[in-house]
Design an enzyme around this catalytic site. Structure first.
Site, PDB file in Angstrom:
ATOM      1  CG  LEU A  14      -2.003  -1.071   1.249  1.00 55.80           C
ATOM      2  CD1 LEU A  14      -2.822  -0.965   2.528  1.00 55.80           C
ATOM      3  CD2 LEU A  14      -2.911  -0.982   0.040  1.00 55.80           C
ATOM      4  CB  SER A  15       4.527   1.779  -0.240  1.00 47.43           C
ATOM      5  OG  SER A  15       4.929   1.104   0.930  1.00 47.43           O
ATOM      6  CE  LYS A  64      12.154  -4.359   5.499  1.00 48.97           C
ATOM      7  NZ  LYS A  64      11.479  -4.255   6.810  1.00 48.97           N
ATOM      8  CG  ASN A  85      12.711   0.900   6.163  1.00 51.93           C
ATOM      9  OD1 ASN A  85      13.575   1.766   6.266  1.00 51.93           O
ATOM     10  ND2 ASN A  85      11.560   0.967   6.808  1.00 51.93           N
ATOM     11  N   GLY A 121      10.422 -13.430  15.807  1.00 51.58           N
ATOM     12  CA  GLY A 121      11.045 -13.235  14.508  1.00 51.58           C
ATOM     13  C   GLY A 121      12.402 -12.571  14.666  1.00 51.58           C
ATOM     14  N   GLY A 123      14.158 -11.238  11.592  1.00 48.37           N
ATOM     15  CA  GLY A 123      14.498 -10.713  10.276  1.00 48.37           C
ATOM     16  C   GLY A 123      14.794  -9.228  10.314  1.00 48.37           C
ATOM     17  CB  ALA A 125      10.553  -6.046  10.541  1.00 51.99           C
ATOM     18  CB  ILE A 202       5.084  -5.345  12.206  1.00 50.95           C
ATOM     19  CG1 ILE A 202       5.551  -6.623  11.487  1.00 50.95           C
ATOM     20  CG2 ILE A 202       5.828  -5.146  13.519  1.00 50.95           C
ATOM     21  CD1 ILE A 202       6.979  -6.523  10.980  1.00 50.95           C
ATOM     22  N   GLY A 225      -0.418  -3.115  12.769  1.00 53.11           N
ATOM     23  CA  GLY A 225       0.686  -2.676  11.924  1.00 53.11           C
ATOM     24  C   GLY A 225       0.428  -1.410  11.149  1.00 53.11           C
TER      25      GLY A 225
END
Length: 261
Positions: A14-15, A64, A85, A121, A123, A125, A202, A225
């Site tokens: 949705l950026s 990333k 990012n 997680g 990763g 993020a 997120i 998020g």
């Protein structure tokens, strides 16, 4: 002005809607697109950026960390996280930034009880968020070795992966994995038992995720998020354009789109 977000896959982003809303509100003429870039095409894409075909880009999974060798320098937060990012121009230099952590920290700002956090997680993020959290952080990841490595980098601790982990020590629990996103929308990374923690996810599509729905049903406070997504995007937008965007407008546009989709 030309901007893009790159990843693989990327169609769900949705950026473009968010950034183009802000461009219009700021009276700036520009375009923001999604570009599906596979791993073996990343270096060639950065060369296009270097030819000034883009004024700035956002970077998501799986690039990333992979994009770092192709940049001129990193902001301190990106260097600490080992993940980028946002890529923007500073004079003739391509600079990598990580706004995940600061975006999450701003979203969490009203929650004052964050003294012992569990991050699910390990990763990009997670690496951006961990150094921004107050107090002690515990990392849990399906690959325990990765959890231990990431935790050690930030002077924190790790626990082996378990859906039935004892959650009583934690006052904030943050899901940074893709569990809860399509195609795993009916799954949760953990079972919410015996906890009073703030539950954060997120993921912004779908929202709320099953994890957050279960948290709400259990009477727990939640943070989805969407606000984090908008806040980290706002920091990228400011680097791209020099303009501070309207956060409330951005959140309104994204929530409306999610409700209608």
């Amino acid at each position: 002005m030309q901007f893009a977000v790159i990843g693989h896959p990327i169609a769900h982003s949705l950026s473009p809607m968010l950034h183009e809303t802000w461009l219009k509100a700021a009276g700036l003429f520009g375009c923001y697109t999604t570009l599906d870039v596979e791993g073996d095409g990343l270096e060639a894409f950065v060369q296009k950026v270097r030819k000034r075909q883009f004024d700035g880009i956002n970077v998501t999974i799986p690039h990333k960390s992979a994009i770092i060798p192709f940049l001129d320098r990193l902001e301190p937060a990106a260097a600490r996280a080992g993940a980028v990012n946002t890529v923007y121009w500073d004079g003739e230099e391509l600079v990598g930034a990580n706004t995940d952590g600061t975006g999450f920290a701003r979203a969490l700002a009203t929650w004052t009880n964050a003294k012992n956090s569990l991050v699910i997680g390990a990763g990009g993020a997670a690496r951006g968020i961990i150094p921004m959290l107050p107090g002690h952080v515990t990392v849990m990841n399906r690959t325990n070795q990765t959890a231990e490595q990431v935790a050690a980098e930030f002077g924190q601790s790790a626990v082996p992966w378990s859906r039935t982990l004892d959650l009583t020590p934690y006052d904030v629990i943050i899901n940074t994995t893709s569990v809860g996103m399509a195609p795993a929308i009916d799954q949760t990374p953990i079972e919410l038992t015996a906890t009073t923690a703030l539950i954060c996810d997120i993921i912004y599509r779908p929202t709320p995720t099953r994890l957050l729905r279960e948290a709400t049903a259990n009477g727990l406070d939640t943070l989805d998020g969407v606000l984090m997504f908008v806040l980290q995007a706002a920091e990228a937008f400011e680097r791209f354009t020099g303009h501070k965007p309207d956060i409330a407008l951005g959140e309104q546009v994204i929530r409306k789109q999610l409700e209608e989709s």
